[in-house]
Design a protein around this motif. Structure first.
Motif, PDB file in Angstrom:
ATOM      1  N   GLN A  89       0.826  -1.209   0.000  1.00 35.91           N
ATOM      2  CA  GLN A  89       0.000   0.000   0.000  1.00 35.91           C
ATOM      3  C   GLN A  89       0.858   1.256   0.000  1.00 35.91           C
ATOM      4  N   TRP A  90       1.957   1.255   0.769  1.00 36.35           N
ATOM      5  CA  TRP A  90       2.812   2.450   0.850  1.00 36.35           C
ATOM      6  C   TRP A  90       3.566   2.682  -0.466  1.00 36.35           C
ATOM      7  N   VAL A  91       3.965   1.619  -1.134  1.00 34.65           N
ATOM      8  CA  VAL A  91       4.659   1.781  -2.422  1.00 34.65           C
ATOM      9  C   VAL A  91       3.703   2.374  -3.457  1.00 34.65           C
ATOM     10  N   ILE A  92       2.455   1.881  -3.481  1.00 39.68           N
ATOM     11  CA  ILE A  92       1.456   2.451  -4.392  1.00 39.68           C
ATOM     12  C   ILE A  92       1.226   3.926  -4.076  1.00 39.68           C
ATOM     13  N   SER A  93       1.120   4.241  -2.777  1.00 43.37           N
ATOM     14  CA  SER A  93       0.913   5.626  -2.364  1.00 43.37           C
ATOM     15  C   SER A  93       2.070   6.518  -2.810  1.00 43.37           C
ATOM     16  N   LYS A  94       3.306   6.011  -2.667  1.00 44.12           N
ATOM     17  CA  LYS A  94       4.474   6.808  -3.065  1.00 44.12           C
ATOM     18  C   LYS A  94       4.500   7.022  -4.571  1.00 44.12           C
ATOM     19  N   ASN A  95       4.074   6.033  -5.352  1.00 43.41           N
ATOM     20  CA  ASN A  95       4.036   6.191  -6.806  1.00 43.41           C
ATOM     21  C   ASN A  95       2.962   7.192  -7.234  1.00 43.41           C
ATOM     22  N   LEU A  96       1.847   7.223  -6.489  1.00 41.32           N
ATOM     23  CA  LEU A  96       0.792   8.174  -6.818  1.00 41.32           C
ATOM     24  C   LEU A  96       1.177   9.599  -6.444  1.00 41.32           C
ATOM     25  N   ARG A  97       1.898   9.747  -5.303  1.00 51.41           N
ATOM     26  CA  ARG A  97       2.342  11.085  -4.877  1.00 51.41           C
ATOM     27  C   ARG A  97       3.800  10.980  -4.441  1.00 51.41           C
ATOM     28  N   PRO A  98       4.751  11.208  -5.332  1.00 52.23           N
ATOM     29  CA  PRO A  98       6.177  11.020  -4.981  1.00 52.23           C
ATOM     30  C   PRO A  98       6.691  11.998  -3.939  1.00 52.23           C
ATOM     31  N   ASN A  99       6.129  13.209  -3.887  1.00 51.58           N
ATOM     32  CA  ASN A  99       6.652  14.240  -2.994  1.00 51.58           C
ATOM     33  C   ASN A  99       5.675  14.517  -1.857  1.00 51.58           C
ATOM     34  N   LYS A 100       6.258  14.902  -0.702  1.00 52.28           N
ATOM     35  CA  LYS A 100       5.481  15.248   0.485  1.00 52.28           C
ATOM     36  C   LYS A 100       4.478  14.161   0.839  1.00 52.28           C
ATOM     37  N   ASN A 101       4.972  12.937   0.920  1.00 50.52           N
ATOM     38  CA  ASN A 101       4.139  11.782   1.242  1.00 50.52           C
ATOM     39  C   ASN A 101       4.771  11.053   2.421  1.00 50.52           C
ATOM     40  N   ILE A 102       4.002  10.893   3.503  1.00 46.51           N
ATOM     41  CA  ILE A 102       4.545  10.257   4.707  1.00 46.51           C
ATOM     42  C   ILE A 102       4.834   8.781   4.476  1.00 46.51           C
ATOM     43  N   ALA A 103       4.272   8.205   3.394  1.00 44.06           N
ATOM     44  CA  ALA A 103       4.557   6.800   3.081  1.00 44.06           C
ATOM     45  C   ALA A 103       6.040   6.591   2.817  1.00 44.06           C
ATOM     46  N   ASP A 104       6.708   7.618   2.313  1.00 48.05           N
ATOM     47  CA  ASP A 104       8.154   7.520   2.077  1.00 48.05           C
ATOM     48  C   ASP A 104       8.898   7.285   3.383  1.00 48.05           C
ATOM     49  N   ASP A 105       8.464   7.962   4.463  1.00 48.30           N
ATOM     50  CA  ASP A 105       9.096   7.743   5.767  1.00 48.30           C
ATOM     51  C   ASP A 105       8.837   6.337   6.288  1.00 48.30           C
ATOM     52  N   TYR A 106       7.612   5.840   6.077  1.00 44.91           N
ATOM     53  CA  TYR A 106       7.304   4.475   6.527  1.00 44.91           C
ATOM     54  C   TYR A 106       8.195   3.449   5.809  1.00 44.91           C
ATOM     55  N   ILE A 107       8.368   3.634   4.490  1.00 48.84           N
ATOM     56  CA  ILE A 107       9.181   2.680   3.713  1.00 48.84           C
ATOM     57  C   ILE A 107      10.636   2.739   4.155  1.00 48.84           C
ATOM     58  N   ASN A 108      11.167   3.957   4.313  1.00 48.13           N
ATOM     59  CA  ASN A 108      12.567   4.097   4.733  1.00 48.13           C
ATOM     60  C   ASN A 108      12.778   3.523   6.130  1.00 48.13           C
ATOM     61  N   LEU A 109      11.782   3.669   7.010  1.00 49.52           N
ATOM     62  CA  LEU A 109      11.913   3.148   8.366  1.00 49.52           C
ATOM     63  C   LEU A 109      12.075   1.636   8.375  1.00 49.52           C
ATOM     64  N   LEU A 110      11.435   0.962   7.423  1.00 52.47           N
ATOM     65  CA  LEU A 110      11.575  -0.490   7.338  1.00 52.47           C
ATOM     66  C   LEU A 110      12.848  -0.890   6.593  1.00 52.47           C
ATOM     67  N   GLN A 111      13.135  -0.201   5.489  1.00 45.99           N
ATOM     68  CA  GLN A 111      14.264  -0.623   4.656  1.00 45.99           C
ATOM     69  C   GLN A 111      15.607  -0.312   5.285  1.00 45.99           C
ATOM     70  N   THR A 112      15.683   0.724   6.123  1.00 49.45           N
ATOM     71  CA  THR A 112      16.960   1.034   6.757  1.00 49.45           C
ATOM     72  C   THR A 112      17.335   0.000   7.814  1.00 49.45           C
ATOM     73  N   ASN A 113      16.346  -0.690   8.366  1.00 50.10           N
ATOM     74  CA  ASN A 113      16.617  -1.753   9.346  1.00 50.10           C
ATOM     75  C   ASN A 113      16.476  -3.092   8.628  1.00 50.10           C
ATOM     76  N   GLN A 114      17.533  -3.494   7.930  1.00 53.99           N
ATOM     77  CA  GLN A 114      17.481  -4.692   7.099  1.00 53.99           C
ATOM     78  C   GLN A 114      17.246  -5.952   7.935  1.00 53.99           C
ATOM     79  N   ALA A 115      17.819  -5.993   9.136  1.00 57.71           N
ATOM     80  CA  ALA A 115      17.646  -7.179   9.985  1.00 57.71           C
ATOM     81  C   ALA A 115      16.185  -7.364  10.367  1.00 57.71           C
ATOM     82  N   ARG A 116      15.516  -6.253  10.702  1.00 58.36           N
ATOM     83  CA  ARG A 116      14.104  -6.354  11.067  1.00 58.36           C
ATOM     84  C   ARG A 116      13.262  -6.773   9.876  1.00 58.36           C
TER      85      ARG A 116
END
Length: 473
Positions: A89-116
């Protein structure tokens, strides 16, 4: 609300004042989408996550571009342990609105912690394996897998429900009730959870069915029991001799229990304890042998380093007047000496190796290097190189997280130099150059990540950042 045709802000009229398009039906669709979003938001606030999911899905059916509804649906998926659905859902949201989208923060929060993120992926695989175990009637293995899943992802609602269902099947009602309470804490109005809970509560309170049993005593001493539609009659003057017979039965039961324990349970228990002790002895013996071999290997390395150090000290007298090489040899010997005195003082060894790097940059350094110098350097790198790589990676990553990229760059370069299998160090080095506005160096590093670590998550992300730099140019 803006017009779907020309982008002009709509008024209260049923037509667009900019292009004249009929927007009456469009407005009603948008209003319905927002209404379902508000309903989902209210349900999520009281932890009715199942109801919130249904409302948000309806909202997205009316308006797939409702970014707030899509982001909230991703959060609800994440709260119930469905990490893959949330990321979708967050990837779709980011593709629909690339800028000023809090979904980008959610995705980065997961991807930066590779172990989790890897832990979530493993949890999903183990859940599927648990279902396979259930189909194969290996329910004990399924319970073990589900417990491992919940230790990694404690909010995985489907895992809690499946575990409670296995407990219900095994008639372990207390454990099932405990798991269902956790489900209710996650999603208060889940239909499957409530259905399981009703069945468990019915089995935990069987005494309620006995409340309908009525007991009557007639005038002639006959006792009648009324249980539902059945009438049970007890004979007149019937007495139950509970005293002596109860004690006798209890004594017989104790004797039988002791006999069974002595004949069956106790020998098996003794054999099990002996097997456990033998296994522990074998484990301790294997560990002792491994430690002895490690100590012997380390002693041989220390002896070799000591001999190399002595040889290099003997050769130092022949190089008077070559100040640069003398200082480089001093730095290398000091690093080797620091390792011999305390091989855990990695920070001190790193200080001497940095001094050696400074001297290596001089023009006369290569003319005065000796074979003993190279041998000592290679031996030191063999024993201390991995620890130096870890030390510089941790320090460089901390500076990278603190956005101190000038300081992070040399540490991450040293981390990769001492361990060229550390793809994380090379990837964050490229990120540091990119965020320090050194695009050319960043492109070079990202190309190395793609070439040296193909098919990995780091290579994929490096390709993305490399494409962004090229497009910006």
């Amino acid at each position: 609300m803006i017009c779907y045709r020309c982008g002009c802000r709509l008024s209260e009229k049923d037509f667009c004042t900019g292009c004249g398009a009929d927007v009456g039906l469009y407005k009603r669709i948008m209003f319905m989408s927002n209404r379902f979003y508000n309903d989902g938001l209210e349900r999520a606030a009281v932890r009715d996550l199942s109801g919130a999911m249904n409302s948000l899905r309806q909202s997205l059916k009316f308006n797939k571009n409702n970014i707030d509804a899509r982001n909230l649906l991703g959060l609800i998926y994440f709260e119930t342990g469905e990490v893959v659905e949330a990321l979708g859902q967050w990837v779709i949201s980011k593709n629909l609105r690339p800028n000023k989208n809090i979904a980008d923060d959610y995705i980065n929060l997961l991807q930066t912690n590779q172990a989790r993120l890897d832990g979530f992926n493993q949890a999903l695989k183990k859940y599927n394996q648990s279902l396979v175990y259930c189909y194969q009637d290996s329910k004990d293995l399924a319970v073990i897998q589900l417990k491992k899943i919940l230790s990694v992802n404690p909010k995985y609602l489907r895992a809690h429900q499946l575990l409670s269902l296995l407990y219900i099947d095994a008639e372990e009602w207390e454990k099932a009730h405990k798991e269902l309470l956790k489900c209710v804490q996650i999603d208060a109005n889940n239909t499957m959870t409530l259905r399981y809970m009703r069945e468990v509560n019915r089995m935990l309170a069987p005494e309620e069915g006995e409340k309908n049993i009525q007991k009557k005593v007639t005038s002639n001493g006959v006792v009648r029991y009324q249980s539902g539609n059945e009438t049970i009659i007890q004979p007149v003057k019937m007495k139950e001799n509970k005293g002596v017979s109860s004690l006798l039965n209890l004594g017989i039961g104790v004797v039988i229990g002791v006999a069974i324990a002595a004949c069956l349970i106790l020998p098996a228990r003794i054999q099990s304890v002996k097997a456990d002790i033998n296994a522990e002895l074998r484990t301790v013996s294997e560990q002792s042998d491994a430690k002895t071999a490690t100590i012997d290997e380390l002693e041989q390395q220390v002896t070799k380093l000591t001999e190399d150090n002595k040889k290099l000290q003997q050769e130092l007298g022949t190089y008077e007047g070559t100040d640069g090489t003398m200082r480089a040899s001093d730095a290398l010997m000091m690093a080797a000496d620091a390792y011999l005195k305390d091989n855990t003082d990695i920070e001190g060894i790193a200080t001497y190796m940095e001094a050696l790097e400074t001297e290596e940059q001089s023009e006369d350094f290569g003319k005065y290097k000796t074979d003993s110098f190279d041998t000592l350097y290679e031996d030191l790198m063999t024993v201390a190189g991995p620890q130096l790589a870890t030390f510089y990676y941790n320090r460089g990553y901390d500076n990278y997280r603190a956005e101190d990229y000038e300081t992070a760059i040399p540490d991450l370069e040293r981390a990769y130099r001492y361990d060229n299998t550390n793809g994380e160090a090379l990837f964050y080095l490229g990120n540091s150059y990119r965020r320090n506005n050194q695009e050319d160096k960043a492109k070079e590093i990202y190309a190395q990540v793609i070439d040296n670590f193909p098919g990995t998550e780091r290579a994929s992300r490096a390709e993305t950042y490399l494409a962004e730099i090229n497009n910006a140019e």
